[in-house]
Design a protein around this motif. Structure first.
Motif, PDB file in Angstrom:
ATOM      1  N   THR A 129       7.054  -7.161  -6.493  1.00  0.00           N
ATOM      2  CA  THR A 129       6.479  -6.608  -5.267  1.00  0.00           C
ATOM      3  C   THR A 129       5.325  -7.477  -4.751  1.00  0.00           C
ATOM      4  O   THR A 129       4.520  -7.012  -3.949  1.00  0.00           O
ATOM      5  CB  THR A 129       5.963  -5.173  -5.494  1.00  0.00           C
ATOM      6  OG1 THR A 129       5.100  -5.172  -6.631  1.00  0.00           O
ATOM      7  CG2 THR A 129       7.091  -4.208  -5.717  1.00  0.00           C
TER       8      THR A 129
ATOM      9  N   LEU B  62       2.590  -8.370  -6.036  1.00  0.00           N
ATOM     10  CA  LEU B  62       1.219  -8.029  -6.420  1.00  0.00           C
ATOM     11  C   LEU B  62       0.690  -8.981  -7.482  1.00  0.00           C
ATOM     12  O   LEU B  62      -0.515  -9.091  -7.688  1.00  0.00           O
ATOM     13  CB  LEU B  62       1.154  -6.603  -6.963  1.00  0.00           C
ATOM     14  CG  LEU B  62       1.410  -5.483  -5.969  1.00  0.00           C
ATOM     15  CD1 LEU B  62       1.348  -4.130  -6.652  1.00  0.00           C
ATOM     16  CD2 LEU B  62       0.393  -5.553  -4.842  1.00  0.00           C
TER      17      LEU B  62
ATOM     18  N   ARG C  29       7.186  -8.425   1.700  1.00  0.00           N
ATOM     19  CA  ARG C  29       6.474  -7.149   1.910  1.00  0.00           C
ATOM     20  C   ARG C  29       7.027  -6.361   3.091  1.00  0.00           C
ATOM     21  O   ARG C  29       6.837  -5.152   3.176  1.00  0.00           O
ATOM     22  CB  ARG C  29       4.983  -7.415   2.139  1.00  0.00           C
ATOM     23  CG  ARG C  29       4.247  -7.689   0.842  1.00  0.00           C
ATOM     24  CD  ARG C  29       2.777  -7.954   1.059  1.00  0.00           C
ATOM     25  NE  ARG C  29       2.337  -8.948   0.083  1.00  0.00           N
ATOM     26  CZ  ARG C  29       1.633 -10.023   0.364  1.00  0.00           C
ATOM     27  NH1 ARG C  29       1.243 -10.260   1.596  1.00  0.00           N
ATOM     28  NH2 ARG C  29       1.314 -10.873  -0.583  1.00  0.00           N
TER      29      ARG C  29
ATOM     30  N   HIS D 144       0.600   5.495 -10.181  1.00  0.00           N
ATOM     31  CA  HIS D 144      -0.311   6.496  -9.633  1.00  0.00           C
ATOM     32  C   HIS D 144       0.294   6.980  -8.331  1.00  0.00           C
ATOM     33  O   HIS D 144       0.949   6.226  -7.646  1.00  0.00           O
ATOM     34  CB  HIS D 144      -1.660   5.872  -9.291  1.00  0.00           C
ATOM     35  CG  HIS D 144      -2.254   5.081 -10.398  1.00  0.00           C
ATOM     36  ND1 HIS D 144      -3.045   5.650 -11.350  1.00  0.00           N
ATOM     37  CD2 HIS D 144      -2.165   3.775 -10.689  1.00  0.00           C
ATOM     38  CE1 HIS D 144      -3.423   4.724 -12.187  1.00  0.00           C
ATOM     39  NE2 HIS D 144      -2.907   3.566 -11.821  1.00  0.00           N
TER      40      HIS D 144
ATOM     41  N   ALA E 173      -0.293   6.924  -5.124  1.00  0.00           N
ATOM     42  CA  ALA E 173      -1.284   6.171  -4.363  1.00  0.00           C
ATOM     43  C   ALA E 173      -1.392   6.689  -2.937  1.00  0.00           C
ATOM     44  O   ALA E 173      -0.980   6.041  -1.992  1.00  0.00           O
ATOM     45  CB  ALA E 173      -0.929   4.688  -4.371  1.00  0.00           C
TER      46      ALA E 173
ATOM     47  N   LEU F 102      -0.126   1.165   9.733  1.00  0.00           N
ATOM     48  CA  LEU F 102      -0.279  -0.087   8.978  1.00  0.00           C
ATOM     49  C   LEU F 102       1.043  -0.851   8.883  1.00  0.00           C
ATOM     50  O   LEU F 102       1.053  -2.030   8.577  1.00  0.00           O
ATOM     51  CB  LEU F 102      -0.834   0.186   7.573  1.00  0.00           C
ATOM     52  CG  LEU F 102      -2.297   0.632   7.542  1.00  0.00           C
ATOM     53  CD1 LEU F 102      -2.721   1.020   6.134  1.00  0.00           C
ATOM     54  CD2 LEU F 102      -3.204  -0.473   8.073  1.00  0.00           C
TER      55      LEU F 102
ATOM     56  N   GLY G  49      -4.594   3.170  -7.235  1.00  0.00           N
ATOM     57  CA  GLY G  49      -3.391   2.448  -6.828  1.00  0.00           C
ATOM     58  C   GLY G  49      -3.267   2.287  -5.325  1.00  0.00           C
ATOM     59  O   GLY G  49      -2.280   1.740  -4.837  1.00  0.00           O
ATOM     60  N   VAL G  50      -4.263   2.787  -4.567  1.00  0.00           N
ATOM     61  CA  VAL G  50      -4.194   2.669  -3.104  1.00  0.00           C
ATOM     62  C   VAL G  50      -4.334   1.201  -2.694  1.00  0.00           C
ATOM     63  O   VAL G  50      -3.610   0.718  -1.811  1.00  0.00           O
ATOM     64  CB  VAL G  50      -5.285   3.539  -2.436  1.00  0.00           C
ATOM     65  CG1 VAL G  50      -5.301   3.338  -0.931  1.00  0.00           C
ATOM     66  CG2 VAL G  50      -5.042   5.010  -2.750  1.00  0.00           C
TER      67      VAL G  50
ATOM     68  N   ASP H 137      -3.351  -1.379  -4.411  1.00  0.00           N
ATOM     69  CA  ASP H 137      -2.060  -2.017  -4.680  1.00  0.00           C
ATOM     70  C   ASP H 137      -1.037  -1.677  -3.598  1.00  0.00           C
ATOM     71  O   ASP H 137      -0.246  -2.525  -3.199  1.00  0.00           O
ATOM     72  CB  ASP H 137      -1.511  -1.574  -6.044  1.00  0.00           C
ATOM     73  CG  ASP H 137      -2.090  -2.419  -7.170  1.00  0.00           C
ATOM     74  OD1 ASP H 137      -2.768  -3.425  -6.858  1.00  0.00           O
ATOM     75  OD2 ASP H 137      -1.859  -2.093  -8.340  1.00  0.00           O
ATOM     76  N   ARG H 138      -1.057  -0.429  -3.157  1.00  0.00           N
ATOM     77  CA  ARG H 138      -0.104  -0.054  -2.108  1.00  0.00           C
ATOM     78  C   ARG H 138      -0.370  -0.880  -0.839  1.00  0.00           C
ATOM     79  O   ARG H 138       0.551  -1.410  -0.244  1.00  0.00           O
ATOM     80  CB  ARG H 138      -0.210   1.434  -1.800  1.00  0.00           C
ATOM     81  CG  ARG H 138       0.408   1.815  -0.470  1.00  0.00           C
ATOM     82  CD  ARG H 138       0.867   3.231  -0.416  1.00  0.00           C
ATOM     83  NE  ARG H 138       2.187   3.354  -0.998  1.00  0.00           N
ATOM     84  CZ  ARG H 138       2.693   4.472  -1.468  1.00  0.00           C
ATOM     85  NH1 ARG H 138       1.998   5.565  -1.451  1.00  0.00           N
ATOM     86  NH2 ARG H 138       3.908   4.493  -1.961  1.00  0.00           N
ATOM     87  N   PHE H 139      -1.646  -0.995  -0.456  1.00  0.00           N
ATOM     88  CA  PHE H 139      -1.989  -1.808   0.712  1.00  0.00           C
ATOM     89  C   PHE H 139      -1.514  -3.240   0.515  1.00  0.00           C
ATOM     90  O   PHE H 139      -0.972  -3.860   1.413  1.00  0.00           O
ATOM     91  CB  PHE H 139      -3.502  -1.800   0.960  1.00  0.00           C
ATOM     92  CG  PHE H 139      -4.033  -0.504   1.532  1.00  0.00           C
ATOM     93  CD1 PHE H 139      -3.275   0.250   2.405  1.00  0.00           C
ATOM     94  CD2 PHE H 139      -5.303  -0.056   1.209  1.00  0.00           C
ATOM     95  CE1 PHE H 139      -3.758   1.433   2.944  1.00  0.00           C
ATOM     96  CE2 PHE H 139      -5.798   1.126   1.745  1.00  0.00           C
ATOM     97  CZ  PHE H 139      -5.032   1.877   2.602  1.00  0.00           C
ATOM     98  N   ARG H 140      -1.731  -3.765  -0.705  1.00  0.00           N
ATOM     99  CA  ARG H 140      -1.373  -5.158  -0.947  1.00  0.00           C
ATOM    100  C   ARG H 140       0.134  -5.384  -0.933  1.00  0.00           C
ATOM    101  O   ARG H 140       0.594  -6.504  -0.740  1.00  0.00           O
ATOM    102  CB  ARG H 140      -1.957  -5.621  -2.285  1.00  0.00           C
ATOM    103  CG  ARG H 140      -3.480  -5.750  -2.251  1.00  0.00           C
ATOM    104  CD  ARG H 140      -4.040  -6.068  -3.616  1.00  0.00           C
ATOM    105  NE  ARG H 140      -3.578  -7.357  -4.095  1.00  0.00           N
ATOM    106  CZ  ARG H 140      -3.049  -7.576  -5.286  1.00  0.00           C
ATOM    107  NH1 ARG H 140      -2.927  -6.602  -6.142  1.00  0.00           N
ATOM    108  NH2 ARG H 140      -2.649  -8.777  -5.635  1.00  0.00           N
ATOM    109  N   SER H 141       0.919  -4.324  -1.181  1.00  0.00           N
ATOM    110  CA  SER H 141       2.375  -4.492  -1.180  1.00  0.00           C
ATOM    111  C   SER H 141       2.954  -4.239   0.210  1.00  0.00           C
ATOM    112  O   SER H 141       4.154  -4.308   0.404  1.00  0.00           O
ATOM    113  CB  SER H 141       3.014  -3.535  -2.195  1.00  0.00           C
ATOM    114  OG  SER H 141       3.037  -2.213  -1.680  1.00  0.00           O
ATOM    115  N   MET H 142       2.076  -3.926   1.182  1.00  0.00           N
ATOM    116  CA  MET H 142       2.554  -3.583   2.522  1.00  0.00           C
ATOM    117  C   MET H 142       2.424  -4.765   3.475  1.00  0.00           C
ATOM    118  O   MET H 142       1.613  -5.653   3.257  1.00  0.00           O
ATOM    119  CB  MET H 142       1.755  -2.397   3.056  1.00  0.00           C
ATOM    120  CG  MET H 142       2.280  -1.080   2.527  1.00  0.00           C
ATOM    121  SD  MET H 142       1.226   0.327   2.886  1.00  0.00           S
ATOM    122  CE  MET H 142       0.689  -0.018   4.510  1.00  0.00           C
ATOM    123  N   PRO H 143       3.225  -4.750   4.551  1.00  0.00           N
ATOM    124  CA  PRO H 143       3.194  -5.886   5.480  1.00  0.00           C
ATOM    125  C   PRO H 143       2.007  -5.821   6.442  1.00  0.00           C
ATOM    126  O   PRO H 143       2.167  -5.996   7.629  1.00  0.00           O
ATOM    127  CB  PRO H 143       4.523  -5.747   6.238  1.00  0.00           C
ATOM    128  CG  PRO H 143       4.808  -4.295   6.220  1.00  0.00           C
ATOM    129  CD  PRO H 143       4.266  -3.783   4.914  1.00  0.00           C
ATOM    130  N   MET H 144       0.815  -5.568   5.907  1.00  0.00           N
ATOM    131  CA  MET H 144      -0.363  -5.520   6.761  1.00  0.00           C
ATOM    132  C   MET H 144      -1.199  -6.772   6.518  1.00  0.00           C
ATOM    133  O   MET H 144      -0.976  -7.501   5.553  1.00  0.00           O
ATOM    134  CB  MET H 144      -1.191  -4.276   6.460  1.00  0.00           C
ATOM    135  CG  MET H 144      -1.603  -4.153   5.009  1.00  0.00           C
ATOM    136  SD  MET H 144      -2.477  -2.623   4.660  1.00  0.00           S
ATOM    137  CE  MET H 144      -4.128  -3.069   5.128  1.00  0.00           C
TER     138      MET H 144
END
Lengths: 325, 274
Positions: free
Chosen positions: A51, A53, A76, A85, A87, A104, B102-103, B105-112
């Protein structure tokens, strides 16, 4: 056959620990692929690399046909991640969470709003939409988490132990949501410690241990690997256990396992009908009263035990309690 | 199968627009938090007011300002600087919570835009501190504090205070990424409070033992407070080298902190992917 996820020789080292020791993986498009292994086997590390990360030390990986190391931004756009978690923002409501994630993803305010309504409906969260996510039960939070991971209906969705800590009812809810996703064409890579979960959802399973793959196949193929069907005999009197074990040993392809707690003897057999007849006759001759005799397919738990020499998880029943709202 | 793929920005200008839009979305998230937890927000904004009342009315009577002048007139610029310091806790708690849950990480895995996590945080926290400064100004006016210089000087004082807050933003982000979770907030408070009190914010440094006074005088909080006193025309500025160059030191300290903690934060953020 097209693969939605391909990994070749992935390696990752943290100090002295080798989290991944050359992991190979191929996930067929449009299927649920289970990544099965005990804690510390390298499942989460693999998901974090796929993913974008985490960067791998060696090896290569492609997701949706794109190299994760050289084209992470494009990857992504095509993935959803639901990590260990839940999240989500606990102060925001379910609706506010999804609208934020929608913006986003650059859906624009109006489409983010309509998509939010669709997802709330789909994950049965409409009634709870305007409550803060922090007040949700474990299962509801997980469903919100899943919804947030599929704002765009991602071609590939990664679920990292999605039901850890959930009660059985909440697990079933998550499983239903995953099945609905796959019906829509999403490819799912699912990591889990629960063998039942892989059995329920996955059409293919890769068993990993100590950072590499030790087996790969459909759940049925994996069960076949350890010698076909199993014959279970439960006796009424625990003193009959040795006699029952001896009767089973005559037809079994491996030494029978005796469990005094459940008064059960279990062994793999080849010819199920013949084996069953012979065991019944032998028990009858020895005057042993059987409470139950059954032929069944082995569980993935037994597969894991056979492959690694230990159980996947000493406590295979899910822990954690659902926090009521 | 309906896969909705968003348009990918191709030109630098389009990428910048994405980054700005994402940053705003992230900032708005924090603003929504304030609206959802009005009680907590109010307590955070009013806490420094409580300190003004405590020091101004309970303890201040016993504190003499060298060169004369009212204590509350002396105290307010110090409290402005303290309010900026408390911002570290706000930033730290937000960054550490997102990382632990984990928020991040979620942001980092998103196309933002990857920068948005930081720019959004920065915008929201700066706005929060500006609001805090406005509340403190109102509180100051209510207890008899006035600015006696001209408007340009007053504006410079406010700018210097916010510059200090910007420096503390990077300290907070770095510590938040370093921490294992929001539970370490107590440890950060243990750092923030002595730093705050070992300054000229509440008492003139001349009253402290020699070496301690020097240390307190060189504190970034003291620099901002001294510069603010000087620019607002408030008493108690002193006549040491640091006091005479208060504005210069109040620029130098934040510049130094940013030079240290900005690269550290960026490095720490990148290390999340190692």
């Amino acid at each position: 056959m097209t693969f939605a996820v391909v990994a070749e020789g992935l390696r990752k080292r943290y100090g002295d620990t080798e989290a991944l020791a050359g992991l190979d993986l191929a996930v067929t498009q449009g299927t649920v692929h289970g990544l099965l292994g005990p804690n510390g086997a390298g499942k989460s590390t693999a998901v974090r690399i796929l993913t974008t990360l985490l960067r791998a030390d060696a090896g290569r990986a492609e997701v949706a046909g794109l190299d994760v190391a050289t084209r992470p931004a494009e990857v992504r756009h095509r993935i959803g991640l639901v990590g260990q978690h839940a999240a989500v923002d606990e102060i925001l409501t379910g609706r506010q969470n999804l609208e934020m994630f929608g913006r986003l993803h650059h859906l624009g305010t109006r489409r983010a709003r309509t998509r939010t309504l669709e997802l709330l409906e789909r994950f049965s969260l409409t009634d709870a939409a305007d409550r803060p996510a922090g007040q949700y039960s474990g299962g509801m939070r997980r469903r919100l988490d899943l919804a947030a991971g599929m704002i765009l209906v991602p071609p590939v969705l990664f679920l990292d132990e999605p039901t850890t800590g959930l009660d059985p009812r909440a697990r079933t809810e998550v499983w239903d949501a995953v099945r609905a996703l796959v019906a829509d064409g999403t490819t799912v890579l699912l990591t889990t410690q629960y063998l039942e979960e892989a059995d329920q959802l996955a059409s293919r399973v890769s068993v990993i241990d100590s950072g590499h793959r030790i087996a790969d196949g459909t759940p049925d193929e994996l069960k076949g690997m350890i010698g076909g069907d199993r014959l279970d005999v439960t006796v009424r009197d625990p003193r009959d256990l040795p006699t029952a074990a001896a009767a089973l040993a005559r037809v079994a392809t491996a030494d029978p396992e005796v469990d005094p707690d459940t008064r059960r003897v279990s062994a793999p057999v080849r010819e199920r009908a013949a084996a069953l007849t012979e065991v019944v006759r032998a028990l009858d001759d020895a005057d042993v009263t059987a409470e139950d005799i059954a032929v069944r397919r082995p569980t993935l738990d037994e597969v894991f035990l056979q492959l690694t020499g230990r159980r996947a998880d000493p406590d295979t029943t899910p822990r954690g309690t659902e926090v009521a709202a | 199968m309906t896969v909705i793929l968003p348009p990918v920005p191709r030109t630098p200008a389009a990428r910048l627009r994405w980054a700005a839009a994402d940053g705003w979305t992230i900032a708005r998230r924090t603003l929504t938090h304030w609206g959802r937890r009005p009680g907590e927000t109010a307590v955070a904004l009013l806490f420094p007011v409580l300190m003004v009342l405590m020091f101004g009315y309970l303890l201040g009577g016993g504190i003499l300002i060298p060169g004369g002048g009212g204590y509350r007139e002396f105290l307010m610029p110090g409290m402005f600087a303290m309010t900026m310091l408390f911002g570290i806790e706000t930033t730290f708690a937000a960054v550490a919570t997102d990382a632990a849950r984990g928020v991040t990480d979620r942001f980092r895995s998103m196309p933002m835009a990857p920068s948005a996590v930081v720019t959004g945080r920065a915008a929201a926290d700066m706005l929060h501190s500006a609001l805090g400064l406005a509340v403190m100004t109102g509180c100051g006016l209510a207890v008899g504090w006035r600015w006696r210089g001209d408007t340009a000087d007053a504006a410079l004082a406010v700018a210097l205070l916010l510059l200090l807050r910007l420096a503390f933003l990077w300290v907070g982000i770095y510590l938040g990424l370093l921490a294992r979770g929001p539970e370490s907030l107590a440890a950060v408070q243990l750092l923030v409070w002595p730093v705050g009190f070992l300054s000229n914010a509440f008492v003139p440094t001349g009253t402290m033992p020699g070496w301690l006074g020097t240390l307190a005088e060189w504190n970034p909080i003291s620099a901002a407070a001294a510069a603010a006193r000087h620019l607002f025309g408030n008493p108690g500025t002193g006549d040491s080298w640091v006091a005479e160059h208060a504005v210069t030191v109040a620029v130098a300290w934040p510049a130094l902190l940013i030079a240290i903690f900005f690269p550290l934060s960026v490095r720490r953020y990148r290390r999340l992917s190692r």
